[in-house]
Design a protein around this motif. Structure first.
Motif, PDB file in Angstrom:
ATOM      1  N   ALA A 195       0.844  -1.192   0.000  1.00  0.00           N
ATOM      2  CA  ALA A 195       0.000   0.000   0.000  1.00  0.00           C
ATOM      3  C   ALA A 195       0.878   1.240   0.000  1.00  0.00           C
ATOM      4  CB  ALA A 195      -0.926   0.001   1.214  1.00  0.00           C
ATOM      5  N   MET A 196       0.381   2.298  -0.631  1.00  0.00           N
ATOM      6  CA  MET A 196       1.136   3.556  -0.719  1.00  0.00           C
ATOM      7  C   MET A 196       0.222   4.719  -0.342  1.00  0.00           C
ATOM      8  SD  MET A 196       2.916   5.317  -4.056  1.00  0.00           S
ATOM      9  CE  MET A 196       4.228   4.111  -4.183  1.00  0.00           C
ATOM     10  N   SER A 197       0.680   5.554   0.587  1.00  0.00           N
ATOM     11  CA  SER A 197      -0.094   6.729   0.974  1.00  0.00           C
ATOM     12  C   SER A 197       0.167   7.859  -0.020  1.00  0.00           C
ATOM     13  CB  SER A 197       0.276   7.165   2.388  1.00  0.00           C
ATOM     14  OG  SER A 197       1.655   7.488   2.452  1.00  0.00           O
ATOM     15  N   LEU A 198      -0.587   8.933   0.147  1.00  0.00           N
ATOM     16  CA  LEU A 198      -0.491  10.050  -0.792  1.00  0.00           C
ATOM     17  C   LEU A 198       0.899  10.653  -0.833  1.00  0.00           C
ATOM     18  CD1 LEU A 198      -2.131  11.757  -2.761  1.00  0.00           C
ATOM     19  CD2 LEU A 198      -2.797  13.232  -0.860  1.00  0.00           C
ATOM     20  N   ASP A 199       1.633  10.600   0.275  1.00  0.00           N
ATOM     21  CA  ASP A 199       2.977  11.182   0.299  1.00  0.00           C
ATOM     22  C   ASP A 199       4.053  10.199  -0.186  1.00  0.00           C
ATOM     23  OD1 ASP A 199       3.143   9.368   2.347  1.00  0.00           O
ATOM     24  OD2 ASP A 199       3.457  10.838   3.949  1.00  0.00           O
ATOM     25  N   ALA A 250       4.680   7.142   1.054  1.00  0.00           N
ATOM     26  CA  ALA A 250       5.136   6.175   2.058  1.00  0.00           C
ATOM     27  C   ALA A 250       4.520   4.803   1.787  1.00  0.00           C
ATOM     28  CB  ALA A 250       4.756   6.664   3.461  1.00  0.00           C
ATOM     29  N   LEU A 251       5.341   3.768   1.908  1.00  0.00           N
ATOM     30  CA  LEU A 251       4.905   2.408   1.614  1.00  0.00           C
ATOM     31  C   LEU A 251       4.588   1.623   2.880  1.00  0.00           C
ATOM     32  CD1 LEU A 251       7.452   1.358  -1.180  1.00  0.00           C
ATOM     33  CD2 LEU A 251       5.090   2.124  -1.490  1.00  0.00           C
ATOM     34  N   GLN A 252       3.577   0.800   2.796  1.00  0.00           N
ATOM     35  CA  GLN A 252       3.282  -0.204   3.819  1.00  0.00           C
ATOM     36  C   GLN A 252       3.467  -1.559   3.134  1.00  0.00           C
ATOM     37  OE1 GLN A 252       2.490   0.363   7.075  1.00  0.00           O
ATOM     38  NE2 GLN A 252       2.769   2.571   6.733  1.00  0.00           N
ATOM     39  N   ASP A 253       4.528  -2.256   3.497  1.00  0.00           N
ATOM     40  CA  ASP A 253       4.900  -3.485   2.797  1.00  0.00           C
ATOM     41  C   ASP A 253       5.254  -4.576   3.806  1.00  0.00           C
ATOM     42  OD1 ASP A 253       5.739  -5.368   0.966  1.00  0.00           O
ATOM     43  OD2 ASP A 253       7.632  -4.366   0.500  1.00  0.00           O
ATOM     44  N   PRO A 254       4.254  -5.074   4.548  1.00  0.00           N
ATOM     45  CA  PRO A 254       4.553  -6.008   5.650  1.00  0.00           C
ATOM     46  C   PRO A 254       4.997  -7.403   5.193  1.00  0.00           C
ATOM     47  CG  PRO A 254       2.181  -5.768   5.366  1.00  0.00           C
ATOM     48  CD  PRO A 254       2.819  -4.755   4.464  1.00  0.00           C
ATOM     49  N   PHE A 255       4.827  -7.746   3.907  1.00  0.00           N
ATOM     50  CA  PHE A 255       5.138  -9.106   3.468  1.00  0.00           C
ATOM     51  C   PHE A 255       6.301  -9.178   2.472  1.00  0.00           C
ATOM     52  CE2 PHE A 255       0.610  -8.854   4.545  1.00  0.00           C
ATOM     53  CZ  PHE A 255       0.603  -9.712   5.634  1.00  0.00           C
TER      54      PHE A 255
END
Length: 443
Positions: free
Chosen positions: A122-126, A128-133
């Motif tokens: 997942a990527m936020s508007l700024d 930043a990545l959320q990459d838990p796997f």
């Protein structure tokens, strides 16, 4: 990240976050951004419930795409965007879709339900990545890996098997060993997938840049829904024209064909009837007499099983049935084939015959391939010159035939066909006076 987030997606993300909710780009668009290619679709996930999302966009057109699954579609000036609430999936008792979904507040829990790690970022508007796997690392390594237990992922939805192969063929990524092992172990799950869904993934696979590599490695997966392929995979060809077995020849021919669904399906199926037609002479040479007709019959059945549309099925079956015919470079022969098949199908047949030749012994087929190029060039000239090869090209019409003394009705059509036959054979020029003289004599 060179690709800019579209204004519509940006506005949706801004509206959701300004309302105190989490919102991220997710799935394929993030994968493509990390790969440095423009995304085709922009999907958004959010902590907002579907009713809340609708309320935040009261000034816009909002479609309840799949409300019980948490998805609404928001129409913006630059396109439509799906927005889905974070969710966890329940049991998949039918092997296709979850029986129920449960809305959750955790992004990580939402990402955990997805198929492959590269699609669980997942990527936020700024930015930043959320990459838990570890999807980002898998993209860097060119690796396709399931999120969590691969057997469970494939047992949840059998179509994921075809998606794994398709992604491998499109991206050129290797399927990680444990995922590959689970893929083979779970192949019976394809029995629960609708034929039309398999067909969509198969088409994307076959027309992808790395289709050949996937077919070489995973024929057993395709054999699950098309068991007719299994004898071809095992077929040996002891024949001077062939230096490879049936499956390797098929793959090389497919790779040599243009990346078009009809042509790639034709090459996959053009020799499917060979195992049933195989005979070996006293010299130990294999022959496959009659295999085009048998292949066409099998292809028709196999394409129907995948709910292939009628036009595509007819085109593929026609090309499979004709793929082994001998063509002549004469104007007379070319005009007849243009009349019989039409220009589009005839050009496709030339492409099929060339691809078939590219999968054979190149020394043996050199002259054949050169002849095909001559036929293609001459066909271009015949069409450019406006030569007659169909009734619509004739210099006379049905009204002319009636005026020449033929009784209105079926006789008019027969007279026109007789005139066309004279033109196709070169016995008469496609000239009004000559054709009317023929009609008057017949009348």
């Amino acid at each position: 990240m060179k690709t800019k987030i579209p204004a519509g997606a940006r506005q949706i993300l801004q509206t959701l976050t300004a309302s105190g909710r989490e919102a991220h780009l997710v799935g394929g668009c993030v994968r493509d951004l990390l790969r440095g290619v423009p995304p085709h679709d922009w999907d958004i996930c959010t902590s907002a419930l579907p009713e809340e999302t609708k309320a935040y966009f009261t000034g816009r057109k909002v479609i309840e795409t799949g409300l019980k699954h948490g998805t609404v579609t928001i129409l913006t000036p630059d396109g439509a965007y799906e927005v889905t609430t974070y969710r966890a999936d329940g049991a998949y008792t039918d092997g296709r879709r979850p029986d129920r979904v449960r809305f959750v507040s955790s992004l990580r829990e939402d990402l955990a339900r997805r198929d492959f790690t590269m699609n669980a970022i997942a990527m936020s508007l700024d930015g930043a990545l959320q990459d838990p796997f570890g999807g980002g690392a898998d993209i860097q390594a060119g690796r396709i890996r399931c999120v969590g237990d691969p057997v469970r992922r494939f047992q949840e939805d059998g179509l994921r098997l075809m998606r794994a192969l398709r992604f491998s063929a499109v991206l050129g990524y290797a399927i990680e060993p444990q995922t590959a092992k689970a893929l083979r172990r779970s192949r019976a799950m394809l029995d629960h997938v609708a034929g039309e869904r398999i067909r969509v993934e198969l088409s994307k696979l076959l027309t992808a840049p790395h289709a050949g590599a996937v077919l070489r490695q995973y024929p057993d997966i395709l054999c699950q829904f098309w068991p007719e392929l299994a004898p071809l995979v095992e077929l040996e060809q002891h024949n001077p024209w062939h230096c490879w077995g049936g499956w390797e020849h098929t793959i090389r021919a497919l790779e040599a064909a243009p990346a078009n669904e009809v042509l790639r399906l034709t090459m996959l199926l053009h020799d499917i009837g060979k195992p049933a037609c195989k005979s070996t002479d006293e010299a130990g040479i294999d022959h496959f007499y009659g295999h085009p007709e048998v292949s066409a019959q099998l292809a028709r059945t196999m394409l129907r099983r995948l709910k292939c549309d009628n036009a595509t099925r007819r085109q593929v079956v026609t090309l499979v049935e004709r793929h082994d015919i001998q063509l002549s470079p004469t104007d007379k022969a070319i005009r007849r084939w243009l009349n019989r098949l039409g220009p589009e199908t005839f050009y496709q047949l030339l492409a099929v015959k060339r691809a078939d030749g590219m999968g054979q012994d190149q020394e043996k087929v050199r002259d054949r391939l050169q002849m095909l190029e001559k036929i293609r060039a001459r066909t271009d000239e015949i069409i450019a010159q406006g030569q007659c090869f169909s009734l619509k090209d004739l210099a006379i019409s049905g009204q002319d035939v009636i005026a020449a003394g033929v009784t209105p009705g079926p006789e008019v059509g027969r007279a026109l066909k007789q005139a066309l036959e004279q033109v196709l054979s070169g016995q008469l020029p496609n000239e009004r006076s000559a054709l009317l003289e023929l009609i008057k004599r017949k009348a």
